[in-house]
Design a protein around this motif. Sequence first.
Motif, PDB file in Angstrom:
ATOM      1  N   LYS A 162       9.735   6.258 -14.171  1.00  0.00           N
ATOM      2  CA  LYS A 162       9.707   4.813 -13.980  1.00  0.00           C
ATOM      3  C   LYS A 162       9.912   4.472 -12.510  1.00  0.00           C
ATOM      4  O   LYS A 162      10.765   5.053 -11.849  1.00  0.00           O
ATOM      5  CB  LYS A 162      10.825   4.197 -14.837  1.00  0.00           C
ATOM      6  N   VAL A 163       9.122   3.512 -12.004  1.00  0.00           N
ATOM      7  CA  VAL A 163       9.287   3.012 -10.639  1.00  0.00           C
ATOM      8  C   VAL A 163       9.293   1.488 -10.688  1.00  0.00           C
ATOM      9  O   VAL A 163       8.393   0.878 -11.275  1.00  0.00           O
ATOM     10  CB  VAL A 163       8.163   3.487  -9.699  1.00  0.00           C
ATOM     11  N   TYR A 173       0.832  -1.195   0.000  1.00  0.00           N
ATOM     12  CA  TYR A 173       0.000   0.000   0.000  1.00  0.00           C
ATOM     13  C   TYR A 173       0.872   1.252   0.000  1.00  0.00           C
ATOM     14  O   TYR A 173       0.590   2.235  -0.694  1.00  0.00           O
ATOM     15  CB  TYR A 173      -0.927   0.012   1.223  1.00  0.00           C
ATOM     16  N   GLY A 174       1.928   1.241   0.793  1.00  0.00           N
ATOM     17  CA  GLY A 174       2.844   2.374   0.836  1.00  0.00           C
ATOM     18  C   GLY A 174       3.533   2.589  -0.490  1.00  0.00           C
ATOM     19  O   GLY A 174       3.660   3.726  -0.973  1.00  0.00           O
ATOM     20  N   ALA A 175       4.001   1.484  -1.108  1.00  0.00           N
ATOM     21  CA  ALA A 175       4.646   1.583  -2.414  1.00  0.00           C
ATOM     22  C   ALA A 175       3.678   2.136  -3.451  1.00  0.00           C
ATOM     23  O   ALA A 175       4.036   2.980  -4.286  1.00  0.00           O
ATOM     24  CB  ALA A 175       5.163   0.209  -2.838  1.00  0.00           C
ATOM     25  N   ASN A 176       2.429   1.676  -3.397  1.00  0.00           N
ATOM     26  CA  ASN A 176       1.421   2.124  -4.357  1.00  0.00           C
ATOM     27  C   ASN A 176       1.161   3.626  -4.228  1.00  0.00           C
ATOM     28  O   ASN A 176       1.081   4.348  -5.234  1.00  0.00           O
ATOM     29  CB  ASN A 176       0.122   1.349  -4.135  1.00  0.00           C
ATOM     30  N   GLN A 192       8.089  -3.546 -12.745  1.00  0.00           N
ATOM     31  CA  GLN A 192       8.472  -2.189 -13.135  1.00  0.00           C
ATOM     32  C   GLN A 192       7.297  -1.482 -13.810  1.00  0.00           C
ATOM     33  O   GLN A 192       6.691  -2.003 -14.750  1.00  0.00           O
ATOM     34  CB  GLN A 192       9.659  -2.246 -14.102  1.00  0.00           C
ATOM     35  N   PHE A 193       6.989  -0.277 -13.299  1.00  0.00           N
ATOM     36  CA  PHE A 193       5.881   0.520 -13.829  1.00  0.00           C
ATOM     37  C   PHE A 193       6.422   1.737 -14.555  1.00  0.00           C
ATOM     38  O   PHE A 193       7.339   2.411 -14.069  1.00  0.00           O
ATOM     39  CB  PHE A 193       4.957   0.977 -12.693  1.00  0.00           C
ATOM     40  N   SER A 194       5.842   2.027 -15.698  1.00  0.00           N
ATOM     41  CA  SER A 194       6.214   3.197 -16.472  1.00  0.00           C
ATOM     42  C   SER A 194       5.053   4.182 -16.473  1.00  0.00           C
ATOM     43  O   SER A 194       3.890   3.794 -16.673  1.00  0.00           O
ATOM     44  CB  SER A 194       6.558   2.802 -17.915  1.00  0.00           C
ATOM     45  N   LYS A 195       5.352   5.444 -16.240  1.00  0.00           N
ATOM     46  CA  LYS A 195       4.314   6.474 -16.197  1.00  0.00           C
ATOM     47  C   LYS A 195       3.553   6.551 -17.519  1.00  0.00           C
ATOM     48  O   LYS A 195       2.342   6.796 -17.542  1.00  0.00           O
ATOM     49  CB  LYS A 195       4.963   7.826 -15.884  1.00  0.00           C
ATOM     50  N   ILE A 244       4.113   5.575  -5.620  1.00  0.00           N
ATOM     51  CA  ILE A 244       4.106   5.594  -7.091  1.00  0.00           C
ATOM     52  C   ILE A 244       3.138   6.660  -7.605  1.00  0.00           C
ATOM     53  O   ILE A 244       3.467   7.438  -8.513  1.00  0.00           O
ATOM     54  CB  ILE A 244       3.733   4.204  -7.644  1.00  0.00           C
ATOM     55  N   LYS A 245       1.961   6.720  -7.007  1.00  0.00           N
ATOM     56  CA  LYS A 245       0.981   7.743  -7.412  1.00  0.00           C
ATOM     57  C   LYS A 245       1.555   9.140  -7.252  1.00  0.00           C
ATOM     58  O   LYS A 245       1.457   9.984  -8.153  1.00  0.00           O
ATOM     59  CB  LYS A 245      -0.296   7.613  -6.559  1.00  0.00           C
TER      60      LYS A 245
END
Length: 481
Positions: free
Chosen positions: A284-285, A267-270, A345-348, A273-274
């Motif tokens: 990128k995160v 939840y903290g990571a999410n 890995q998430f890309s904006k 990222i937001k």
Amino acid sequence: MTKQNQNFTINVSTEIGRLRKLLIHSPDSGLGKVVPSKAQDWLFEDIVHLDTIRRDEYDHYVKLLMYFLDPSKISGKLKEIDDEQSDRKFFKPDHPEFHNSLAVIEIQNLLSDILEDASIRKKLAAAVSAIEGCTYKLQLQMVETDPKELAKIFISGSLNDDHMIFAPIPNLIFTRDVGITINKHILLNKPAKKARSRETLLMRYIFFNHPVFKEYADNILEIPDPAQHFLRPGEEEDHRTTLEGGDVMMVSSNHVLIGCSERTSAYGANEAIKLLFENNVVEKVTVVKIPNKRDFMHIDTVFTQVKRNVWVILSSIAKNQITNAGEPITFLVAPDNKEITEIIQFSKSDLQSPKNFSSIEALLDDISQNELNSTEKTQFIYSGNDSFPYDAREQWTDSCNLLAIKEGVVLGYDRNDKTVEAFKRHGFHVVKVKDLINDLESGKANTDEIKDTLILMPSAELSRARGGFHCMSLPLLRDEL
């Protein structure tokens, strides 16, 4: 400090660019008041000897930082500083001869500065009193206390170093956990443990109220709890929003790693990222989920960066493991599924198509080769020289938790013998901090010329606090690579 905030810049886009400014907290008297019955509640595995930490260990850390970051404060003055008769204590912020550097910045000094403002003093005294359950009379007494003394009280929990009025916050020496600089933004933490609530409060007041951060007030990011979280059953235990700085790494100008660990929740990571994407901080995160174990705690306890193409890492979580008949059997997937290392890995620009990596080694190799454009093959230096049981033993004493002062020059504990052997095998020079400080003072060594070096720091007491020099630093400014 309060009048010297002009041209004060913060910017960190790498883990290894030459370090120019950082926040530290010198060991305070509160560390000397940790008792065995409360040690684990206060997140310490053991009790430590305060004077040894101060004089024989942390003092060398401060001196080394000064030679690299603010040499005018120490070069040519070492004999005077070390003279026992002078009682010049480089490591004590309340001492008249403290260095007061604007590059090696002491948290206690910043706190003293903001407490000069009567309005802030009243608000912070009220907030601390609420957290600690103090009486109203004690709150009023704190409001009337001298700002420098009040800063010591808020940190150590003691009046005049003798009468304890609330618990110390010994973990404040691990300044990285209170926040992290990401480019020109500061992401504040949301601690997993109650023992760190007061230090989080103090740092929030410092970042939002100290003049040196005035130009960055709009760049300070706070992680919120999910909407109406207080109505959700089980939220307190199973779905908390937590994040600590040891789980955040700025590996390139547009890329942040966030660990999910014992201290940082999904939840903290999410939420982080937001915040980072909404404020256009990075593109990128990558989320690195490591086993939820006290042995590991944060991702910086299992790997840190040394050079563009070199990382120090714990082998057992680094790659897909093949059972070794000569070692105890380890199961990758535990019954509760908490032993899996996963990387997403998430890309904006394309949130709907996250990328997966098969191992931490694969991720770090991708960073070295494709983001940092290394011209050399990626190398991994393994904790304990990749030999059981030394790998686990030395990871426990922070063999993987290294601070880069500049690319290829890192600080680590002298007790991790097998890891030192591994560094030597990879062509690194190894030097004891006392010898290096003497060479820097005499002119035999020059900070600009030091390359590919592991600097060994004394660690008999510091290592018992369970944190290395990566934990004990909050970089504010690094050179670009």
